[in-house]
Design an enzyme around this catalytic site. Structure first.
Site, short mmCIF file in Angstrom:
data_model
loop_
_atom_site.label_atom_id
_atom_site.label_comp_id
_atom_site.label_asym_id
_atom_site.label_seq_id
_atom_site.Cartn_x
_atom_site.Cartn_y
_atom_site.Cartn_z
N PHE A 57 -8.26 -3.70 2.07
CA PHE A 57 -8.44 -4.71 3.11
C PHE A 57 -7.60 -5.93 2.77
O PHE A 57 -8.06 -7.06 2.74
CB PHE A 57 -9.94 -5.05 3.23
N GLY A 58 -6.33 -5.67 2.49
CA GLY A 58 -5.38 -6.74 2.23
C GLY A 58 -4.66 -7.09 3.52
O GLY A 58 -5.22 -7.01 4.61
N ILE B 258 -2.15 -5.66 5.31
CA ILE B 258 -1.94 -4.63 6.36
C ILE B 258 -3.28 -4.06 6.81
O ILE B 258 -3.48 -3.78 8.00
CB ILE B 258 -0.96 -3.55 5.87
N ARG C 39 -11.32 -2.01 -2.61
CA ARG C 39 -10.57 -1.51 -3.77
C ARG C 39 -10.97 -0.07 -4.10
O ARG C 39 -11.46 0.21 -5.20
CB ARG C 39 -10.82 -2.39 -4.99
N THR D 101 -0.09 5.13 5.83
CA THR D 101 1.13 4.31 5.89
C THR D 101 1.33 3.59 4.57
O THR D 101 2.12 2.65 4.51
CB THR D 101 1.04 3.26 7.03
N ARG E 108 1.40 4.81 0.55
CA ARG E 108 2.39 5.53 -0.27
C ARG E 108 1.95 6.98 -0.36
O ARG E 108 0.75 7.28 -0.47
CB ARG E 108 2.46 4.95 -1.69
N GLU F 225 8.64 12.11 -1.41
CA GLU F 225 9.57 11.70 -0.38
C GLU F 225 11.02 11.89 -0.81
O GLU F 225 11.33 11.52 -1.94
CB GLU F 225 9.32 10.20 -0.11
N HIS G 140 8.85 7.29 7.16
CA HIS G 140 8.67 6.01 6.44
C HIS G 140 9.30 4.85 7.23
O HIS G 140 10.22 4.19 6.75
CB HIS G 140 9.29 6.11 5.03
N ILE G 141 8.75 4.63 8.43
CA ILE G 141 9.32 3.59 9.32
C ILE G 141 8.32 2.46 9.57
O ILE G 141 8.42 1.75 10.57
CB ILE G 141 9.79 4.19 10.66
N GLY G 142 7.37 2.28 8.65
CA GLY G 142 6.35 1.24 8.84
C GLY G 142 6.93 -0.11 9.22
O GLY G 142 6.45 -0.78 10.13
P1 NAP Z 1 -2.01 -6.18 -0.10
O1 NAP Z 1 -2.11 -7.30 0.85
O2 NAP Z 1 -1.74 -6.49 -1.54
O3 NAP Z 1 -3.37 -5.32 0.01
C1 NAP Z 1 -3.65 -4.29 -0.88
C2 NAP Z 1 -5.09 -3.85 -0.80
O4 NAP Z 1 -5.28 -2.84 -1.81
C3 NAP Z 1 -6.12 -4.93 -1.13
O5 NAP Z 1 -7.32 -4.62 -0.46
C4 NAP Z 1 -6.30 -4.79 -2.62
O6 NAP Z 1 -7.56 -5.25 -3.10
C5 NAP Z 1 -6.25 -3.28 -2.78
N1 NAP Z 1 -5.85 -2.92 -4.14
C6 NAP Z 1 -4.98 -3.55 -4.95
N2 NAP Z 1 -4.90 -2.93 -6.15
C7 NAP Z 1 -5.75 -1.89 -6.07
C8 NAP Z 1 -6.13 -0.89 -7.00
N3 NAP Z 1 -5.59 -0.84 -8.22
N4 NAP Z 1 -7.04 0.03 -6.62
C9 NAP Z 1 -7.58 -0.03 -5.39
N5 NAP Z 1 -7.26 -0.97 -4.45
C10 NAP Z 1 -6.35 -1.88 -4.81
O7 NAP Z 1 -0.87 -5.16 0.31
P2 NAP Z 1 -0.25 -4.90 1.78
O8 NAP Z 1 0.80 -5.89 2.08
O9 NAP Z 1 -1.40 -4.72 2.72
O10 NAP Z 1 0.49 -3.49 1.54
C11 NAP Z 1 -0.23 -2.35 1.11
C12 NAP Z 1 0.73 -1.22 0.79
O11 NAP Z 1 1.29 -0.70 1.99
C13 NAP Z 1 1.97 -1.62 -0.03
O12 NAP Z 1 1.68 -1.68 -1.41
C14 NAP Z 1 2.95 -0.52 0.29
O13 NAP Z 1 2.83 0.53 -0.65
C15 NAP Z 1 2.49 -0.03 1.66
N6 NAP Z 1 3.48 -0.32 2.74
C16 NAP Z 1 4.07 0.70 3.39
C17 NAP Z 1 4.94 0.46 4.42
C18 NAP Z 1 5.58 1.57 5.20
O14 NAP Z 1 6.72 1.44 5.60
N7 NAP Z 1 4.88 2.67 5.44
C19 NAP Z 1 5.27 -0.86 4.78
C20 NAP Z 1 4.66 -1.88 4.07
C21 NAP Z 1 3.75 -1.61 3.04
P3 NAP Z 1 -7.80 -6.77 -3.57
O15 NAP Z 1 -7.88 -7.56 -2.31
O16 NAP Z 1 -9.07 -6.72 -4.31
O17 NAP Z 1 -6.62 -7.14 -4.42
C1 GLV Z 2 7.69 -0.15 2.50
O1 GLV Z 2 7.29 0.93 2.25
C2 GLV Z 2 7.29 -1.33 1.81
O2 GLV Z 2 6.55 -1.25 0.82
O3 GLV Z 2 7.74 -2.41 2.26
#
Ligand code: NAP
Ligand code: GLV
Length: 331
Positions: A154-155, A157, A177, A242, A244, A273, A291-293
């Site tokens: 719940f960060g 995204i 988490r 979306t 990893r 991937e 992988h077009i997020g």
């Molecule tokens: P974020 O704001 O850092 O949110 C991450 C969430 O995961 C938070 O709820 C966090 O909890 C939790 N978390 C962190 N470390 C953890 C752990 N070790 N075990 C379990 N939960 C954990 O990240 P975001 O910006 O939402 O991005 C999330 C992920 O989306 C990225 O890391 C990336 O891999 C992926 N992504 C993919 C695309 C795509 O193109 N498909 C694009 C962008 C991102 P806390 O709040 O307690 O820290």
């Molecule tokens: C894409 O996958 C990102 O982490 O920005």
């Protein structure tokens, strides 16, 4: 021109390269480097900062030998980098948060809608000239409105997905988490207080009609969704990833989809991937994106700006605007 030196592993959109070129010299190889070439570039002493993509691996061995100040990742995720080893070797890491949050949440919604309402199969049906008129039993799908969305993470995204899902009248549950937990006070929930429900991982898995993953890839989240989790999901449930690829055991997912243990999956990312697990591409109850997020013109431009600003700051020996490991900075 200053003497800042950048190795850019693959082109990044405007204004990224012009910003880097205005600040120093840019080496952009004709093809993305393999691991040995990347390592040689890092060890050469010829570059201050590597501008990297998520597919470029920076492991502890490479980082021990690296003579660079920083790595500017063109992504918010940085699981391709051993951050502890980077910090130990005074290599700063920068990433591109926030600007891609909405676009990635949009893709999570798109996957829910596409799987639930069978959009891709229906589109193919029309294109292949099978549509011969409206029928009451054609492409019946699953509701989105009124269904339960479970957010693993719940960060940024995860919350942006919650905002969209509430607009679709979904009931929204979250586990911050997974597979662990932590308290989330109402002050932290802000405008979500009373509109979303905090549950533990087991309840999230068992209760979700759509289970959407929004955690980073870490040791704790590797294969977060495994055969046991898939078995504990509702047979009507849809998995959305979306985050990893390795957060899901992809072979177990193929088995669960093939045996109708769950109803469908919408994936933007893959365990190995760009390769897909055997059988995944043949399953009808999936929607598979490459992988077009974050792939909109404006978001990629914003990422490129942040990525270049991070790179320039690190090359100058400064903490970047979006540091992953500010503790790596050495005055
Ligand atoms: P974020 O704001 O850092 O949110 C991450 C969430 O995961 C938070 O709820 C966090 O909890 C939790 N978390 C962190 N470390 C953890 C752990 N070790 N075990 C379990 N939960 C954990 O990240 P975001 O910006 O939402 O991005 C999330 C992920 O989306 C990225 O890391 C990336 O891999 C992926 N992504 C993919 C695309 C795509 O193109 N498909 C694009 C962008 C991102 P806390 O709040 O307690 O820290
Ligand atoms: C894409 O996958 C990102 O982490 O920005």
């Amino acid at each position: 021109m200053s003497d800042l030196r950048f190795f850019v592993t693959a082109p990044i959109p405007d204004p990224g390269l012009p910003l880097l070129r205005a600040a120093g010299s840019v080496h952009l190889p004709d093809a993305p480097p393999d691991a040995a070439t990347l390592r040689a570039a890092c060890e050469s002493g010829d570059y201050d900062v590597i501008v990297a993509q998520v597919r470029d691996p920076f492991d502890a061995d490479l980082l021990r030998a690296a003579k660079i100040r920083g790595i500017s990742n063109f992504a918010v995720g940085y699981d391709n980098i051993d951050v502890a080893a980077a910090t130990a070797n005074a290599v700063m890491v920068g990433n591109t948060p926030d600007v891609l949050t909405g676009a990635t949440a949009d893709i999570a919604m798109l996957l829910m809608l596409a799987v639930g309402r069978r959009a891709v199969a229906a589109d193919t049906f029309v294109r292949t000239r099978h549509f011969s008129g409206w029928r009451s039993d054609m492409f019946l799908g699953q509701d989105i409105s009124g269904r339960t969305l479970g957010l693993a993470g719940f960060g940024r995204i995860g919350r942006a997905t919650a905002r969209r899902a509430l607009g679709f009248d979904m009931e929204v549950l979250f586990c911050p988490r997974p597979p662990g937990d932590r308290p989330v006070p109402d002050e932290e929930l802000g405008a979500f207080a009373g509109r979303v429900r905090h549950v533990d991982w087991a309840e999230l898995v068992a209760s979700s009609d759509y289970l959407s993953l929004h955690v980073p890839l870490k040791d704790e989240t590797h294969h977060l969704v495994n055969a046991d989790v898939l078995q504990a999901m509702k047979p009507t449930a849809v998995l959305i990833n979306t985050a990893r690829g390795p957060v899901v055991d992809e072979d177990a997912l193929v088995a669960a989809l093939a045996s109708d243990e769950i109803a469908g999956a919408g994936l933007d990312v893959y365990e190995n991937e760009p390769r897909l697990a055997a059988g995944l591409a043949e399953l009808p109850n999936t929607v598979l994106l490459p992988h077009i997020g974050s792939a909109t013109v404006s978001v990629r431009a914003a990422m490129a700006r942040l990525c270049a600003e991070n790179a320039i700051a690190m090359a100058r020996g400064d903490v970047p605007p979006h540091p992953v490991n500010p503790e790596a900075w050495r005055p």
